[in-house]
Motif scaffolding. Structure first.
Motif, short mmCIF file in Angstrom:
data_model
loop_
_atom_site.label_atom_id
_atom_site.label_comp_id
_atom_site.label_asym_id
_atom_site.label_seq_id
_atom_site.Cartn_x
_atom_site.Cartn_y
_atom_site.Cartn_z
N ARG A 55 -29.32 7.57 -9.72
CA ARG A 55 -28.25 7.10 -9.48
C ARG A 55 -28.08 7.11 -7.75
O ARG A 55 -28.07 7.69 -7.32
CB ARG A 55 -27.12 8.20 -10.17
N GLY A 56 -26.89 5.85 -7.95
CA GLY A 56 -26.56 5.40 -5.93
C GLY A 56 -27.25 5.00 -5.30
O GLY A 56 -26.54 5.13 -4.07
N VAL A 62 -23.22 3.13 -9.13
CA VAL A 62 -23.00 4.41 -8.53
C VAL A 62 -22.10 5.48 -9.38
O VAL A 62 -21.54 4.68 -10.00
CB VAL A 62 -21.48 4.30 -7.14
N TYR A 69 -25.19 13.80 -8.97
CA TYR A 69 -26.27 13.24 -7.94
C TYR A 69 -26.86 14.68 -7.75
O TYR A 69 -28.37 14.22 -7.03
CB TYR A 69 -25.47 13.08 -6.63
#
Length: 285
Positions: A55-56, A62, A69
């Motif tokens: 993710r991100g 995002v 995270y």
């Protein structure tokens, strides 16, 4: 490029490469786009590699919550990917920091794993301090790049301590990159440069942020994980150094170790054929 919706609705991307039985792959970095893994030294000739962009990072979205995270939360992304793929049990490969996620996944979902491959795994969740790192660095003191790379590492540490942003730290990381490779060749230089461009600063900063690990409890949980596991290490690597790898394989009850003699932290770049052969032999066993 296939995508799926994770547990919190974040759209995550993964890349499909090769043919054969599926192998889910988690990149390191942390928060490195998965493309630096390439075809894992030619492993795509016998396996369908499913390379997750965390993710991100890479082509993944995002998330709304930056706390997601953290590596223990990313475990749920891996489980969501398994369910999306329709796999009752999966083969899972994780490189470097990705191994932090894989080890936590193994303690939560051992029944969802057929085989586990840990490539030069980060042991930050298990060790209070790097084991054998200084000795491993010293063993490379005769390399022509050693002085410059060592100076860059020291400056990197100081910049991190005073809270410098990634714009300042990035060139220092790249200058220290020769330690990550068995030989500092043109191919290694190009790989390091591409890897640095694909790093996502915010997810990287959040990967271990605020995590509170009961190391004794984690060791005990891993000692109960009866999943056949292959640890692939580089004899020239400093993180993990060979001494640290021995610590990990002593915990996991069904761990085999392959130590590649001319490799450092990216054995699929340093010794691609030996790497792919060892992993495929293990997965097929």
């Amino acid at each position: 490029m296939p995508t799926f919706s994770s547990y919190d609705g974040t759209t995550l991307a993964y890349h499909r490469l090769g043919q054969g039985r599926p192998l889910v792959c988690l990149p390191g970095g942390p928060a490195q786009a998965s493309r630096y893994l390439g075809d894992l030294g030619g492993l795509s000739a016998s396996r369908t590699l499913l390379l997750l962009d965390s993710r991100g990072s890479g082509d993944s979205a995002v998330p709304a919550d930056p706390a997601s995270y953290r590596c223990d939360r990313i475990v749920d992304d891996v489980e969501a990917l398994r369910a999306h793929l329709g796999l009752d049990r999966m083969d899972l490969l994780a490189h470097s920091a990705g191994a932090s996620v894989a080890l936590l996944y193994a303690t939560r979902y051992p029944h969802r794993l057929r085989r586990l491959v840990l490539v030069t795994p980060s042991l930050r969740l298990l060790l209070t301090a790097p084991l054998g790192m200084a000795q491993a660095h010293a063993r490379r003191a005769d390399e022509p790049w050693y002085a410059e790379a060592t100076s860059a590492m020291e400056s990197w540490g100081k910049a991190t301590t005073r809270g410098a942003d990634d714009t300042e730290i990035s060139p220092l990381r790249l200058a220290a990159a020769p330690f990550l490779y068995g030989e500092w060749t043109d191919r290694a230089r190009a790989h390091a440069a591409e890897q640095e461009k694909d790093r996502a600063p915010a997810p990287a900063a959040g990967f271990y942020a605020g995590i509170d690990v009961d190391r004794a409890a984690l060791r005990a949980a891993l000692a109960d994980v009866a999943v056949p596991t292959l640890v692939v290490a580089g004899a020239l690597d400093a993180a993990p150094a060979p001494e640290a790898v021995d610590e990990l394989t002593g915990i996991l009850p069904k761990a085999d170790l392959v130590m590649l003699p001319r490799s450092s932290h990216v054995p699929f770049v340093d010794e691609p054929e030996a790497f792919a052969t060892a992993v495929e032999r293990f997965l097929a066993g």
